[in-house]
Design an enzyme around this catalytic site. Structure first.
Site, short mmCIF file in Angstrom:
data_model
loop_
_atom_site.label_atom_id
_atom_site.label_comp_id
_atom_site.label_asym_id
_atom_site.label_seq_id
_atom_site.Cartn_x
_atom_site.Cartn_y
_atom_site.Cartn_z
N GLU A 111 1.17 0.07 10.26
CA GLU A 111 -0.29 -0.17 10.24
C GLU A 111 -1.04 1.04 10.79
O GLU A 111 -2.08 0.91 11.43
CB GLU A 111 -0.64 -1.49 10.95
CG GLU A 111 0.03 -2.66 10.23
CD GLU A 111 -0.61 -4.02 10.39
OE1 GLU A 111 -1.80 -4.08 10.75
OE2 GLU A 111 0.08 -5.02 10.12
N LEU A 158 0.84 -1.21 0.00
CA LEU A 158 0.00 0.00 0.00
C LEU A 158 0.88 1.26 0.00
O LEU A 158 0.75 2.12 -0.87
CB LEU A 158 -0.91 -0.02 1.25
CG LEU A 158 -1.78 1.21 1.49
CD1 LEU A 158 -2.86 1.33 0.41
CD2 LEU A 158 -2.48 1.13 2.87
N THR A 159 1.81 1.34 0.97
CA THR A 159 2.62 2.55 1.16
C THR A 159 3.49 2.85 -0.05
O THR A 159 4.01 1.94 -0.70
CB THR A 159 3.50 2.35 2.41
OG1 THR A 159 2.64 2.15 3.52
CG2 THR A 159 4.39 3.54 2.68
N GLY A 206 2.02 7.73 2.52
CA GLY A 206 2.16 6.90 3.73
C GLY A 206 0.88 6.97 4.51
O GLY A 206 -0.06 6.21 4.26
N ILE A 228 14.88 0.44 34.74
CA ILE A 228 15.01 -0.50 35.87
C ILE A 228 16.31 -1.29 35.75
O ILE A 228 17.00 -1.55 36.74
CB ILE A 228 13.77 -1.43 35.94
CG1 ILE A 228 12.53 -0.62 36.34
CG2 ILE A 228 14.00 -2.60 36.92
CD1 ILE A 228 11.21 -1.35 36.17
N HIS A 229 16.67 -1.66 34.53
CA HIS A 229 17.92 -2.40 34.32
C HIS A 229 19.15 -1.50 34.40
O HIS A 229 20.28 -1.99 34.40
CB HIS A 229 17.90 -3.11 32.95
CG HIS A 229 17.08 -4.36 32.92
ND1 HIS A 229 15.71 -4.36 32.86
CD2 HIS A 229 17.45 -5.67 32.96
CE1 HIS A 229 15.26 -5.60 32.83
NE2 HIS A 229 16.29 -6.43 32.90
N GLY A 230 18.95 -0.19 34.42
CA GLY A 230 20.06 0.75 34.54
C GLY A 230 21.06 0.56 33.40
O GLY A 230 20.67 0.38 32.25
N1 COS Z 1 -13.69 0.07 6.82
C1 COS Z 1 -14.33 0.12 5.63
N2 COS Z 1 -14.33 1.21 4.83
C2 COS Z 1 -13.64 2.28 5.25
C3 COS Z 1 -12.95 2.30 6.48
C4 COS Z 1 -13.00 1.13 7.27
N3 COS Z 1 -12.36 1.07 8.43
N4 COS Z 1 -12.36 3.49 6.62
C5 COS Z 1 -12.68 4.22 5.53
N5 COS Z 1 -13.45 3.47 4.71
C6 COS Z 1 -14.03 3.89 3.42
C7 COS Z 1 -14.92 5.09 3.65
O1 COS Z 1 -16.23 4.70 3.97
C8 COS Z 1 -14.87 5.79 2.31
O2 COS Z 1 -15.71 5.13 1.41
P1 COS Z 1 -16.57 5.96 0.33
O3 COS Z 1 -15.56 6.58 -0.59
O4 COS Z 1 -17.42 4.92 -0.33
O5 COS Z 1 -17.34 7.00 1.10
C9 COS Z 1 -13.44 5.51 1.84
O6 COS Z 1 -13.00 4.35 2.55
C10 COS Z 1 -12.51 6.66 2.11
O7 COS Z 1 -12.49 6.93 3.49
P2 COS Z 1 -11.97 8.32 4.07
O8 COS Z 1 -12.68 9.44 3.40
O9 COS Z 1 -12.02 8.23 5.55
O10 COS Z 1 -10.43 8.31 3.54
P3 COS Z 1 -9.26 9.33 3.76
O11 COS Z 1 -8.50 9.40 2.50
O12 COS Z 1 -9.75 10.59 4.37
O13 COS Z 1 -8.24 8.58 4.80
C11 COS Z 1 -7.29 7.42 6.64
C12 COS Z 1 -8.54 7.81 5.79
C13 COS Z 1 -6.39 8.59 6.97
C14 COS Z 1 -7.89 6.84 7.89
C15 COS Z 1 -6.49 6.34 5.84
O14 COS Z 1 -5.83 6.93 4.75
C16 COS Z 1 -5.49 5.59 6.70
O15 COS Z 1 -5.86 4.67 7.44
N6 COS Z 1 -4.21 5.95 6.60
C17 COS Z 1 -3.15 5.21 7.25
C18 COS Z 1 -2.67 4.14 6.34
C19 COS Z 1 -1.85 3.15 7.09
O16 COS Z 1 -2.23 2.63 8.12
N7 COS Z 1 -0.69 2.85 6.52
C20 COS Z 1 0.17 1.93 7.15
C21 COS Z 1 0.89 1.18 6.11
S1 COS Z 1 0.20 -0.29 5.73
S2 COS Z 1 1.20 -1.49 6.91
#
Ligand code: COS
Length: 383
Positions: A364, A124-125, A130, A338-340
């Site tokens: 995550e 994903l990233t 990120g 604690i382990h200093g």
């Molecule tokens: N379960 C199901 N659907 C979800 C959801 C969830 N937990 N969270 C969001 N969605 C859906 C929303 O309903 C929305 O759908 P619609 O477009 O149909 O309305 C869509 O996803 C977009 O959601 P949102 O508007 O909240 O997205 P944003 O771009 O504002 O971002 C965050 C949301 C910031 C929460 C997200 O980008 C995030 O989790 N970022 C961190 C990523 C991460 O953890 N990376 C770690 C690397 S992977 S190891």
């Protein structure tokens, strides 16, 4: 519950013993060598640990969330590198497929993931995406034959070992943000897919991450997860909700391990003519760590039960991840204190846990992303 009480007790007992007798003595070596020995990897596979959360019909143990958390609470009482080895197959690498894959996709990959013969990774990233995962730039252009992927993924856990990647890419350039993102199952070895060098990390040595690069990488239509476009971001979010709960249980387990180590050390180490555990300022550190780890344990188990009851636990999973990862950071810091001087020295292993724990507040979803998810969901509940 997938298992009856006796079988679950047996599994947890086996993992507890395996961690204590087999994995703990290897912690230093694994960190030094930056590798888990092949025979240990095989033993982990033989115990069925690669398939904890994969449904039984695909060869896994099919554990419920609570059962998985209970196993993770034992498996996490050692270097998190061992957990990381099986982490992607049980979590972010397989769950998208389990939740949203077609039957054919599940049959193709899940049985080999359950045995550990196939390692999966979650891509994903990106360099420029990120925390703002919805801004990802990797593209998947539709052609007559399927899709052509272009882009770079960054810090991908287990990428150097993975046989299949769940890759998030933009199929619709007209839709901005999270819309227009789709998920693909891309096999290692596909022409156009290559890996960067293995990243040099602060901790968790023995677990590997790298860039994954797509350069005109062609995949067939049936590589599209669920064979539906535009669902990728939702899939990623659902996978992360679950993953955050799993990571939280690993944080609790590491904290409990560090508390045990600190308690034993404080009871043995003498200063001013008595064990340092007799001093109230040391007792305060032990007590704070105990109470905080207990709070996180209760949160994680309760949220796992809610997930098993099919409740939406997006908020609660974020609460767990935020609290448990910050908690283990504080516990690790107190363990060093604690382990200093010994806490700062490599041979005692405490400084290694201190470095290892730092990642929990980042991957995550950072603590700040968890805060954002929690607050957003709170505000949504008003409307
Ligand atoms: N379960 C199901 N659907 C979800 C959801 C969830 N937990 N969270 C969001 N969605 C859906 C929303 O309903 C929305 O759908 P619609 O477009 O149909 O309305 C869509 O996803 C977009 O959601 P949102 O508007 O909240 O997205 P944003 O771009 O504002 O971002 C965050 C949301 C910031 C929460 C997200 O980008 C995030 O989790 N970022 C961190 C990523 C991460 O953890 N990376 C770690 C690397 S992977 S190891």
């Amino acid at each position: 519950m997938a298992l009856d009480t006796e079988t679950l007790k047996e599994l947890i007992g086996t993992v507890e013993r395996f961690v204590r007798e087999r994995l703990r003595p290897l912690e230093h070596q694994v960190s030094q060598d930056d590798a888990v020995p092949a025979p240990v990897r095989q033993e982990i596979a033989d115990l069925g640990l690669f398939g904890l959360s994969i449904p039984e019909e695909y060869g896994g143990l099919g554990l419920s969330m609570e059962e998985e958390v209970r196993v993770a609470l034992e498996l996490g009482r050692t270097s998190p590198v061992f957990r990381s080895l099986i982490g992607t197959n049980n979590g972010i690498g397989s769950q998208g497929l389990i939740m949203d894959g077609t039957e054919a996709q599940k049959r193709k990959y899940l049985p080999r993931m359950a045995t550990g013969d196939l390692i999966s990774a979650f891509a994903l990233t990106e360099p420029e995406a990120g925390s703002d995962a919805g801004s990802l730039r990797t593209t998947a252009q539709r052609t007559e034959m399927g899709y052509v992927l272009n882009g770079t993924k960054r810090f991908i856990t287990n990428a150097p070992h993975a046989g299949v990647f769940t890759v998030f890419a933009r199929t619709d350039s007209k839709k901005s943000g999270s819309r227009g993102v789709s998920a693909f199952l891309v096999e290692a070895g596909t022409p156009g897919l290559s890996l960067g060098a293995i990243d040099k990390k602060m901790g968790q040595k023995g677990s590997h991450t790298s860039d994954v690069i797509f350069d005109n990488c062609e995949v067939p239509f049936d590589a599209l997860l669920g064979e539906v476009e535009g669902q990728g971001f939702r899939t990623a979010m659902k996978v992360l909700d679950r993953g955050r709960l799993h990571i939280s249980s690993i944080c609790v387990a590491m904290a409990e391990r560090l508390i045990d180590d600190s308690l034993r050390y404080a009871a043995e180490r003498k200063q001013f003519g008595q064990p340092i555990a007799e001093f109230q300022l040391v007792q305060a550190m032990l007590a704070d760590s105990k109470a905080e780890a207990y709070a996180a344990r209760c949160m994680v188990l309760e949220t796992a039960r809610q997930k098993d009851a099919e409740m939406d636990v997006s908020t609660e999973a974020a609460c767990c991840k935020m609290f448990a990862s910050e908690m283990v950071g504080r516990v690790a810091d107190r363990a060093v204190q604690i382990h200093g001087g010994a806490g700062y020295m490599e041979e005692y292993g405490i400084e290694r846990f201190y470095r290892d724990a730092r990642l929990f507040r980042i991957y995550e979803g950072t603590t700040q992303i968890q805060q954002l998810v929690i607050a957003r969901n709170m505000l949504k509940s008003l409307s």
